[in-house]
Design an enzyme around this catalytic site. Sequence first.
Site: not given
Length: 459
Positions: A302-303
Amino acid sequence: MCKYGKSNLAAVASSTSSIIGAAAAAVAEAQPSASPSTSSSFLLLEVPFRHLLRLQPPPYFIAGTRRMAAQLDVTTLIAIVGFVFVFCLYLIHIIALSYSKYRLHHKVKEDSSLPGVSIIKPIVGKDNNLYENIESFFTTQYHKYELLFCFNSSDDEAVEVVKCLMKKYPKVDAKLFFGGETVGLNPKINNMMPAYRSALYPLILVSDSGIFMRSDGVLDMATTMMSHEKMALVTQTPYCKDREGFDAAFEQMYFGTSHGRIYLAGNCMDFVCSTGMSSMMKKEALDECGGISNFGGYLAEDYFFGRELANRGYKSAISSHPALQNSSSVSVSSFLDRICRWVKLRIAMLPHILLVEPLQDCFPSGLIMAFSLNHLVGLNIMPILILHTIYWFSMDYSLMNSMQNGKLSFSPLQFMLIWLLRELTAPFVFIKALLQPTIQWRNNVFHLAWGGQILPPKC
């Protein structure tokens, strides 16, 4: 008291006042006209923090700083750095609370012109709230969407839950995918690959199985996504649905205070701090980055979604409604293990976090401020610690009330006790993360290289 304490602080205060004035003037000139309700109260919130960094300090400030630096001893310099660091933490509290008032909990208007959404739900196992969580997506108020459920195995006990809901809502376009596709070492990416490849719509919403979605949640995220042509990533601020019990309250308090503060302030200042529990992306932009398969080598995909999109010039934002985590199996010990796992991820992805992570909580930062002011201006340590703790607690309580947007499920006294427990356990969670860097997630064990890439398992 330090020999140069009062004169140095006076010079810093005078210079800082000038810089703040210059920043306000520059922001006022750069900001386009806005509605009366937002232009006066939240002007700074609409300007990315990086634009403020371009302001040049006045010459006399630079000259004064050089004179001060030549006279400072090491202890005084450390005290000044400590004071500035904690003062910045105070500002983060204010930014987060202000931004929560400005950004969260707005009504969303229906718009049939918005593009369709492919909702990908990776699922492993079930708990007592799974039916409720999944059903909230079957009943979402959005004109065009599909549900894509991903399972590692057809024997997963959650399969029957989804099939039951598919029979209950036959008009909803829902599909099941089994087995995944191995494209890397991240099991979540592998699990989602078949669904991603078959997605019909231009917007992709990745939502964890423990998320309860408000009926207008998808509409809210899609509306935010289409608010700017360069917007490519919209996340929901992590929070929790009201549940009974101390363990659930502990989890909710963490996301409403410590985590919420950093997440809201980071998004306000245009930093990449995306979380994948509920995130919507433009498929075209994601494909430009190589698709989700390109991130199969990272555990915190996600990052890296957010970072790669930002590197390509795309924007990200948070939607109006927070993500409501609604797992029934939460306990304080399992939750602390989860937080410890996140700390390990942050250390691996951003090694410099080692310098900040253990100092950003209430009591470590309070000690820093107390000893700094004691050295610089001779103030007693205990009153500073008390005032610092009162400020920190008050701001956390205010932020959680803003996140909740209603009555909390526990009393102020209960909040205080849970808050104290969270703050007191934070240093031990960090120490555990340092001593045991191996990450265990579900039935898998991961070793990470610096930068966050998953290392292949040793033979």
